[in-house]
Design an enzyme around this catalytic site. Structure first.
Site, PDB file in Angstrom:
ATOM      1  N   TYR A 138       0.828  -1.214   0.000  1.00 29.85           N
ATOM      2  CA  TYR A 138       0.000   0.000   0.000  1.00 29.85           C
ATOM      3  C   TYR A 138       0.859   1.259   0.000  1.00 29.85           C
ATOM      4  O   TYR A 138       1.668   1.463   0.915  1.00 29.85           O
ATOM      5  CB  TYR A 138      -0.900  -0.020   1.239  1.00 29.85           C
ATOM      6  N   ASN A 210       7.478  -2.362   2.691  1.00 28.69           N
ATOM      7  CA  ASN A 210       6.514  -1.325   3.066  1.00 28.69           C
ATOM      8  C   ASN A 210       5.942  -1.658   4.441  1.00 28.69           C
ATOM      9  O   ASN A 210       4.751  -1.549   4.674  1.00 28.69           O
ATOM     10  CB  ASN A 210       5.389  -1.258   2.021  1.00 28.69           C
ATOM     11  N   SER A 249       3.047  -3.594   4.315  1.00 28.19           N
ATOM     12  CA  SER A 249       3.257  -4.975   3.857  1.00 28.19           C
ATOM     13  C   SER A 249       4.669  -5.136   3.321  1.00 28.19           C
ATOM     14  O   SER A 249       5.366  -4.155   3.052  1.00 28.19           O
ATOM     15  CB  SER A 249       2.261  -5.339   2.742  1.00 28.19           C
ATOM     16  N   SER A 287      -0.389  -5.772   8.410  1.00 21.98           N
ATOM     17  CA  SER A 287       0.683  -5.924   7.423  1.00 21.98           C
ATOM     18  C   SER A 287       0.485  -7.220   6.648  1.00 21.98           C
ATOM     19  O   SER A 287       0.181  -8.259   7.223  1.00 21.98           O
ATOM     20  CB  SER A 287       2.049  -5.936   8.129  1.00 21.98           C
ATOM     21  N   GLY A 288       0.651  -7.142   5.343  1.00 24.22           N
ATOM     22  CA  GLY A 288       0.596  -8.334   4.502  1.00 24.22           C
ATOM     23  C   GLY A 288       1.997  -8.770   4.168  1.00 24.22           C
ATOM     24  O   GLY A 288       2.649  -8.190   3.285  1.00 24.22           O
TER      25      GLY A 288
END
Length: 371
Positions: A138, A210, A249, A287-288
């Protein structure tokens, strides 16, 4: 032309395993990377107009991978993110397309552009299908993410730029608007070589960072994030208010020419997550954190097709457990280094509404490492 600074240029060590010649995912033979960076406008957010701080990064496992797939495996540290096409990888163990990295709201555009490019190159099979693999993080703190500024033409530019040479890092491609441990992050890469009595293999990592909280950042085991706190260098997440530190992420892509089966690729992906943890990543709820690992070590895999063909056998090679253990170490160290490279190479970015993601200042980093 001045060469970009990387973590090793600052004297940071990342274990005893030697790197490949470029210390990049492109050290793995056949792997190519192409990127397209989009930067436009300044000032307050104007939805659909800008500012724009985004892009696309493409990783090609080998030329025309849809005709000769590679074995692959996945690991999810925390699932607040997306990589398309991975159900088929988990089920069938094969990666059949290039990999795209971009922002969260441009995944569909990149996926569709990859479908169009593969169809254009094949051209001879109206029944061919593909499930492109596209991951996202993102960038909405710095960029007009809802404006969906990534278009098919930008994917085409990244594909046209595919190259097996050094990879640009930091504020480039899909990493243009990304933030890492509350500093500017983005694209990072690193590699390792692993020797057996018979052969030397290469493992490379490319990631889009990120993620992470400043307070947890560790570099070379030293609490850098505590020593360069937000009282010293402000956080873009503080500037944005209402944004939880640690949200974001990281997508990690691991490539190797060691011959691995799908389940072994999954195990390598799991160990790359330890590299995320070594730098302080915790897989926070917002968070991914996802890892995809693939192996180019087998070259006889058949392409996916709807056309009937005879049943039969397929000869493949595979690494033994001793080699896999060596690759575990390589994946951990290369992931750690790639994360740090993504910050060291990044430049300060002022995004929408004046929100600023500061680069990790090299002098401050040296001082923090020295204690």
């Amino acid at each position: 032309m001045k060469q970009p600074v990387r973590a090793r240029d600052l004297g940071i060590g990342f274990g005893p395993i030697p790197t490949g010649g470029m210390n990049s995912i492109t050290d793995v033979p056949g792997v190519r990377v192409g990127q397209c960076t989009l930067v436009d406008g300044d000032g307050p957010l104007r939805p659909g107009v800008g500012p724009v701080r985004t892009g696309v990064t493409i990783i090609e496992p080998r030329p025309r991978v849809w005709e000769s797939p590679v074995y692959a495996g996945m690991h999810t540290l925390n699932g607040n993110g997306e990589i398309t096409g991975t159900d088929w990888i988990r089920d069938n163990g094969q990666l059949t397309t290039p990999i795209g990295l971009t922002n969260t709201h441009s995944v569909g555009v990149v996926r569709d552009a990859l479908v169009a490019e593969i169809h254009r190159q094949r051209g001879d099979d109206e029944f061919y299908f593909c499930l492109p693999v596209v991951g996202e993080t993102y960038d909405g703190l710095l960029s007009d993410i809802n404006g969906q500024h990534v278009r098919a033409e930008h994917v085409e530019r990244a594909l046209a730029a595919l190259d097996d040479g050094p990879v640009a890092e930091g504020t480039v491609g899909g990493g243009t608007g990304m933030i890492c441990h509350e500093f500017k992050g983005g694209i990072g890469t690193a590699s390792r070589t692993v020797a057996t009595p018979e052969q030397t293999y290469t493992l490379g990592v490319l990631l889009q960072s990120n993620h992470g909280r400043r307070t947890r950042l560790r570099i070379d085991g030293i609490p850098v994030g505590e020593r360069i706190g937000t009282d010293v260098v402000s956080s873009p997440q503080e500037d944005a208010a209402r944004v939880v530190a640690g949200s974001g992420s990281i997508i990690v892509i691991v490539a190797t020419d060691a011959p691995l089966l799908p389940h072994q690729c999954t195990r390598i992906a799991q160990r790359a997550a330890l590299g995320i943890g070594r730098t302080g990543g915790a897989g926070e709820t917002l968070s991914g954190d996802m890892v995809l690992a693939f192996s180019t070590g087998n070259t006889t895999l058949p392409s996916v097709t709807l056309h009937p063909r005879p049943a039969g056998e397929l000869a493949v090679r595979t690494a033994n457990d001793e080699l896999v253990d060596l690759l575990f170490d390589a994946a951990i160290d290369a992931t750690e280094e790639a994360i740090v490279n993504s910050m060291v190479a990044a430049t300060t970015v002022v995004g929408r509404d004046g929100i600023t993601a500061h680069a990790l200042d090299h002098d401050l980093l040296r001082s923090a490492l020295a204690g």
